[in-house]
Motif scaffolding. Structure first.
Motif, short mmCIF file in Angstrom:
data_model
loop_
_atom_site.label_atom_id
_atom_site.label_comp_id
_atom_site.label_asym_id
_atom_site.label_seq_id
_atom_site.Cartn_x
_atom_site.Cartn_y
_atom_site.Cartn_z
N ALA A 37 0.64 -1.23 0.10
CA ALA A 37 -0.13 -0.22 0.04
C ALA A 37 0.52 1.25 0.22
O ALA A 37 1.79 1.07 0.36
N THR A 38 0.78 2.11 -0.70
CA THR A 38 1.01 3.64 -0.51
C THR A 38 0.60 4.16 0.06
O THR A 38 -0.80 4.84 0.44
N VAL A 39 1.50 4.75 1.09
CA VAL A 39 0.96 5.18 2.51
C VAL A 39 1.64 6.44 2.75
O VAL A 39 2.59 7.44 3.06
N LEU B 184 -8.37 1.20 -7.20
CA LEU B 184 -9.58 2.07 -7.73
C LEU B 184 -8.92 3.47 -7.81
O LEU B 184 -10.12 4.09 -8.66
N LYS B 185 -7.51 3.21 -8.21
CA LYS B 185 -7.28 5.06 -8.76
C LYS B 185 -7.48 5.94 -8.90
O LYS B 185 -8.21 7.28 -8.73
N THR B 186 -7.91 5.96 -6.99
CA THR B 186 -7.57 7.20 -6.15
C THR B 186 -7.33 7.45 -5.14
O THR B 186 -6.65 5.89 -4.08
N TYR B 187 -7.24 8.23 -4.01
CA TYR B 187 -6.36 8.77 -2.66
C TYR B 187 -7.49 8.86 -1.91
O TYR B 187 -9.39 8.42 -2.20
N ALA B 188 -7.75 8.25 -0.61
CA ALA B 188 -8.88 7.62 0.71
C ALA B 188 -7.80 8.25 1.57
O ALA B 188 -7.05 8.18 2.20
N SER C 44 -5.17 3.84 -3.43
CA SER C 44 -5.75 2.80 -4.16
C SER C 44 -5.25 2.61 -5.52
O SER C 44 -5.66 3.37 -6.35
N LYS C 45 -4.50 1.55 -6.15
CA LYS C 45 -4.00 1.54 -7.86
C LYS C 45 -5.34 0.77 -8.34
O LYS C 45 -5.70 1.06 -9.11
#
Length: 321
Positions: A46-48, A217-221, A214-215
């Motif tokens: 995960a990219t945090v 969903l292609k969005t940040y959360a 999220s790769k």
């Protein structure tokens, strides 16, 4: 670790009303530190990104009302340009990134006596950048320029002494976490509680606990992380302060980022033994809120204050796997 925890204590003890608020801070830290370690163990890919603070300049203003937004992180600000472009849809007064050097050990940081009265604190090298939304870039500025956004307090509220038994209890709990995560937490509190909270006027703060890309969903959360036990009265579940729900709703509508409420479920308020991780998306949480309100905990506020809270029943939360 001992010297680091003593420094963290010094920063917090000067900027809380007393031991109840001191303990509330640490309860929040445990939830966030535990989640960081859960991510390291189970979601290594995960990219945090480090979350930021929303802090208005005007006393009494809520965090979503023309706040100063700033991130405190050892990361490069260049990694956050896309995030800041999205966050620029918030009604922010201005936006900043405070980078600190984690390549120098804590023992070799600068020792300063002018952050908190009567306390010597270790301070890392800091580089401050102001975000230019028109050109989508960060511009280096002096740290003093950032601090001077917030006027100096004319009078400081003197906190009550924290009992040694309380200090020792939380030092024991914090000692079980990775040093690098506690170090990062210390720098966050050094700036937020030390440089700003102790000496400068500001409105009602809030923060984004973490940001994940999220790769799939292609969005940040955006993540809201809390440590909680089930509410005692029906409907049993997990709640949130109604004003915090309103602020998160505005945050979502402005950025269009999904927001997830993550709960580190514990057995009770006294023993605080870990049971499981639970998660729910903000819209689903709001949709299933009980209409009745309960009085929530005072957290960092006054013990006799009113903190209306709404509960979402337990069955709507999913296991975080």
């Amino acid at each position: 670790m001992k010297n680091l925890l003593e420094s963290l204590h010094s920063v917090l003890a000067k900027n809380v009303l007393g031991d109840k608020q001191y303990e509330s801070r640490y309860k929040g830290f445990i939830g966030e530190l535990s989640f960081q370690e859960w991510l390291s163990n189970y979601r290594g890919s995960a990219t945090v990104f480090t979350g930021g603070y929303l802090l208005p300049r005007t006393v009494g203003s809520r965090s979503i009302e023309q706040p100063i937004y700033f991130t405190i992180s050892p990361d490069s600000p260049q990694e956050y340009i896309q995030i800041y472009n999205y966050l620029n849809h918030l009604p922010c007064d201005s936006m900043y990134f405070i980078n600190w050097n984690n390549e120098v050990s804590f023992s070799r940081w600068h020792s300063y006596e002018d952050v908190l009265e009567g306390v010597t604190l270790q301070v890392p090298d800091l580089n401050v950048f102001k975000f230019d939304p028109i050109n989508s870039k960060f511009i280096s500025i002096p740290f003093s320029e950032f601090l001077n956004l917030f006027p100096l307090k004319q009078n400081r509220t003197h906190s009550r002494a924290i009992p040694s038994s309380v200090i020792e209890k939380w030092h024991r709990k914090m000692s079980s976490y990775e040093y690098k995560h506690v170090l990062d937490l210390y720098v966050q509190r050094l700036i937020f509680d030390g440089y700003i909270g102790y000496s400068r006027e500001h409105g009602i703060p809030s923060d984004i606990d973490a940001i994940i890309y999220s790769k799939k969903l292609k969005t940040y959360a955006l993540l809201e992380i809390k440590e909680k036990d089930k509410s005692k009265r029906p409907p049993q579940g997990f709640g949130m302060d109604v004003e915090r729900i309103a602020d998160l709703s505005k945050l979502k509508s402005s950025t269009r980022f999904p927001i997830y409420y993550i709960v580190r479920q514990i057995d009770n308020q006294k023993d605080r033994n870990f049971l499981s991780w639970k998660i729910i998306e903000l819209d689903n949480f709001k949709k299933n809120l009980a209409s009745s309100m309960i009085q929530g905990g005072s957290g960092m506020g006054f013990e006799n204050g009113q903190y209306p809270t709404q509960i979402c029943p337990y069955e709507y939360f999913k296991d975080l796997k």
